[in-house]
Design a protein around this motif. Structure first.
Motif, short mmCIF file in Angstrom:
data_model
loop_
_atom_site.label_atom_id
_atom_site.label_comp_id
_atom_site.label_asym_id
_atom_site.label_seq_id
_atom_site.Cartn_x
_atom_site.Cartn_y
_atom_site.Cartn_z
N HIS A 1 53.84 -30.16 7.68
CA HIS A 1 53.72 -29.14 6.65
C HIS A 1 54.43 -27.83 7.02
CE1 HIS A 1 50.42 -27.38 9.08
NE2 HIS A 1 50.64 -26.28 8.36
N THR A 2 54.55 -27.53 8.30
CA THR A 2 55.20 -26.28 8.69
C THR A 2 56.69 -26.26 8.35
OG1 THR A 2 55.42 -27.15 10.93
CG2 THR A 2 53.54 -25.71 10.50
N ASP A 3 57.27 -27.44 8.08
CA ASP A 3 58.68 -27.51 7.68
C ASP A 3 58.90 -26.91 6.30
OD1 ASP A 3 59.21 -28.84 10.02
OD2 ASP A 3 60.05 -30.63 9.07
N TYR A 4 57.83 -26.74 5.51
CA TYR A 4 57.98 -26.37 4.11
C TYR A 4 57.49 -24.97 3.79
CZ TYR A 4 58.84 -31.33 4.21
OH TYR A 4 59.35 -32.56 4.54
N LEU B 1 62.10 -22.80 5.54
CA LEU B 1 63.16 -23.15 4.61
C LEU B 1 64.31 -22.15 4.65
CD1 LEU B 1 60.99 -24.21 1.53
CD2 LEU B 1 62.20 -25.74 3.12
N ALA B 2 64.00 -20.91 5.07
CA ALA B 2 65.05 -19.90 5.21
C ALA B 2 66.11 -20.34 6.21
CB ALA B 2 64.45 -18.56 5.62
N GLY B 3 65.70 -21.05 7.25
CA GLY B 3 66.66 -21.56 8.22
C GLY B 3 67.64 -22.53 7.59
N ASP B 4 67.15 -23.38 6.68
CA ASP B 4 68.04 -24.30 5.97
C ASP B 4 69.03 -23.53 5.10
OD1 ASP B 4 66.61 -26.37 7.10
OD2 ASP B 4 65.47 -26.83 5.28
N MET B 5 68.54 -22.50 4.42
CA MET B 5 69.42 -21.71 3.56
C MET B 5 70.53 -21.06 4.38
SD MET B 5 68.54 -18.52 1.00
CE MET B 5 67.94 -19.56 -0.33
N LEU B 6 70.17 -20.47 5.50
CA LEU B 6 71.17 -19.83 6.35
C LEU B 6 72.19 -20.83 6.88
CD1 LEU B 6 68.77 -17.41 8.23
CD2 LEU B 6 70.60 -16.74 6.66
N ALA B 7 71.72 -22.02 7.25
CA ALA B 7 72.64 -23.06 7.70
C ALA B 7 73.58 -23.48 6.58
CB ALA B 7 71.86 -24.26 8.21
N MET B 8 73.06 -23.55 5.35
CA MET B 8 73.90 -23.92 4.22
C MET B 8 74.95 -22.84 3.96
SD MET B 8 74.65 -26.14 1.87
CE MET B 8 73.26 -27.28 1.94
N ASP C 1 59.87 -33.87 -8.03
CA ASP C 1 60.91 -34.68 -7.38
C ASP C 1 60.67 -34.68 -5.87
OD1 ASP C 1 63.07 -36.28 -7.03
OD2 ASP C 1 64.54 -34.92 -7.95
N ILE C 2 59.49 -35.21 -5.50
CA ILE C 2 59.07 -35.33 -4.10
C ILE C 2 58.39 -36.69 -3.97
CG2 ILE C 2 57.68 -34.32 -2.24
CD1 ILE C 2 57.61 -31.71 -3.80
N THR C 3 58.61 -37.39 -2.89
CA THR C 3 57.95 -38.67 -2.70
C THR C 3 56.45 -38.48 -2.47
OG1 THR C 3 58.22 -38.72 -0.30
CG2 THR C 3 60.04 -39.60 -1.63
N GLU C 4 55.69 -39.50 -2.79
CA GLU C 4 54.24 -39.44 -2.58
C GLU C 4 53.91 -39.20 -1.11
OE1 GLU C 4 51.25 -41.92 -4.82
OE2 GLU C 4 51.21 -42.97 -2.89
N ALA C 5 54.68 -39.77 -0.20
CA ALA C 5 54.40 -39.63 1.23
C ALA C 5 54.57 -38.19 1.70
CB ALA C 5 55.30 -40.56 2.04
N LEU C 6 55.55 -37.48 1.13
CA LEU C 6 55.81 -36.11 1.57
C LEU C 6 55.06 -35.07 0.77
CD1 LEU C 6 59.65 -36.05 2.34
CD2 LEU C 6 57.74 -36.06 3.97
N TYR C 7 54.58 -35.42 -0.42
CA TYR C 7 53.98 -34.44 -1.31
C TYR C 7 52.87 -33.62 -0.65
CZ TYR C 7 52.46 -32.41 -5.74
OH TYR C 7 52.14 -31.52 -6.74
N PRO C 8 51.89 -34.23 0.03
CA PRO C 8 50.84 -33.41 0.65
C PRO C 8 51.38 -32.42 1.68
CG PRO C 8 50.17 -35.71 0.55
CD PRO C 8 51.63 -35.67 0.21
N HIS C 9 52.38 -32.81 2.43
CA HIS C 9 52.93 -31.93 3.46
C HIS C 9 53.69 -30.75 2.82
CE1 HIS C 9 51.89 -35.03 6.37
NE2 HIS C 9 52.39 -35.90 5.52
N VAL C 10 54.43 -31.05 1.76
CA VAL C 10 55.15 -29.98 1.06
C VAL C 10 54.16 -28.97 0.48
CG1 VAL C 10 56.65 -29.45 -0.89
CG2 VAL C 10 57.15 -31.43 0.56
N MET C 11 53.08 -29.46 -0.13
CA MET C 11 52.13 -28.56 -0.76
C MET C 11 51.33 -27.76 0.27
SD MET C 11 53.08 -29.05 -3.74
CE MET C 11 51.94 -28.04 -4.66
N ARG C 12 51.02 -28.37 1.40
CA ARG C 12 50.32 -27.61 2.44
C ARG C 12 51.25 -26.56 3.05
NH1 ARG C 12 47.52 -32.72 3.70
NH2 ARG C 12 45.42 -32.47 2.82
#
Length: 268
Positions: free
Chosen positions: A78-81, A86-93, A187-198
C-alpha cells in the motif's frame, strides 16, 4: 482526451513498476496524470474532460497510467500508492520524456496530489502547473481516508464485484450527472485494489506552509458540489500558492471549456 489518431503505446520501467504511457502531438511536452482508480482508457471512455486542445495548440501531450492502474504494473504494497511515492514515478517520467528541461504538468485528483508532492521535491523540474479538481486534503481528508479503508476491506473480504454492486446506487455529483455516458469501472485489478485504496487512505497534501515556496505559474481548475473534490481545497491552494489562478466551474458546460483554458494557460 480525444486524439484524432491512436497514439503509440509505450512503456517505461521505474524499477518497482512498469508505467504505460502514450504521446499525442508534436511540440514541447505536457505531462498529464489521472485520478484514483482511473486510467488513460477510462479517460477516453468517459470524456468528462477533453485535453485535445492542448495538442491542437502545438504541444505533445504525454499521458501515463499510474502504477497499479490501467496498463501499468504495480506491487501489492500500500505504501507504493501514496501521493508522495507516486511523485517519484512522475519525476522519473519527466526525466524520461523531457530530459533535464522544466516541464509543464497537469494532474487531476490523485494526479493533482502527486504533482504537488513532486513539485515540492524537485521544483526545478517543473515549468507551469495545472491542478485539476484538487482532492480532499487536511481537515477534509480523514472521512475520505476512512471510506477508502472500508472499500479495501470489502474487496478483500467479498471481492471487487460485491463492492461495486454495493455502491452502484450512490448518487453522482451534479457535474458527473450532467456529463454524457456512465462513469467507467475502476481500472485496477481486484488483487491490487485494496493496496491502492489503503495507499490513498494513508496520504494527504503536504503541510500548507510548505506550499508557499512553490512559485510556479499555476492554474487551478475546480468544480462545485463534489465532496471528493471540495472547493475548499482549491481555494486554500489558491491562497497558498503565490502565482496561482483559480477557476471554479458551476456546471458541466463550463467543464467542457477546460481544455481550451489549459491550452491558453500553457501557451501564454
Amino acid at each position: 482526451m480525444s486524439p484524432t489518431t491512436e497514439p503509440e503505446q509505450k512503456t517505461f520501467d521505474v524499477g518497482e513498476a512498469v508505467l504505460a504511457y502514450d504521446e499525442t502531438g508534436d511540440g514541447p511536452p505536457v505531462v498529464y496524470a489521472h485520478g484514483l482508480t482511473g486510467s488513460r482508457a477510462n479517460d477516453d471512455a468517459w470524456t468528462l474532460t477533453d485535453w485535445s486542445p492542448v495538442v491542437v495548440a502545438g504541444r505533445c501531450l504525454v499521458r501515463y497510467d499510474a502504477r497499479g492502474h490501467g496498463r501499468s504494473t504495480g506491487r501489492p504494497q500500500h505504501t507504493d500508492y501514496t501521493w508522495s511515492h507516486l511523485a517519484g514515478d512522475m519525476l522519473a517520467m519527466l526525466d524520461h520524456v523531457a530530459g533535464p528541461e522544466p516541464v509543464d504538468v497537469m494532474g487531476s485528483s490523485m494526479g493533482c496530489g502527486t504533482l504537488v508532492h513532486a513539485a515540492l521535491r524537485r521544483p526545478e523540474r517543473f515549468a507551469r502547473l495545472v491542478l485539476i479538481i484538487p482532492p480532499t486534503a487536511w481537515e477534509t481528508r480523514p472521512a475520505v481516508a476512512e471510506a477508502n479503508r472500508t472499500s479495501a476491506d470489502i474487496v478483500e473480504q467479498r471481492g471487487l464485484a460485491a463492492y461495486l454492486d454495493a455502491i452502484r446506487d450512490l448518487p453522482l455529483s451534479p457535474i458527473h450527472s450532467q456529463a454524457p455516458g456512465e462513469p467507467p469501472l475502476p481500472d485496477i485489478t481486484e488483487a491490487l485494489y485494496p493496496h491502492v485504496m489503503r495507499g490513498a487512505a494513508a496520504t494527504d497534501l503536504p503541510d500548507p506552509e510548505a506550499l508557499r515556496t512553490l512559485r510556479h505559474r499555476t492554474l487551478i481548475l475546480a468544480w462545485e458540489q463534489d465532496p471528493g473534490h471540495p472547493v475548499s481545497t482549491a481555494e486554500k491552494l489558491h491562497a497558498l500558492l503565490p502565482n496561482a489562478h483559480l477557476h471554479i466551474a458551476a456546471d458541466y458546460a463550463d467543464v467542457t471549456t477546460w481544455g481550451e483554458r489549459a491550452a491558453a494557460f500553457l501557451n501564454a
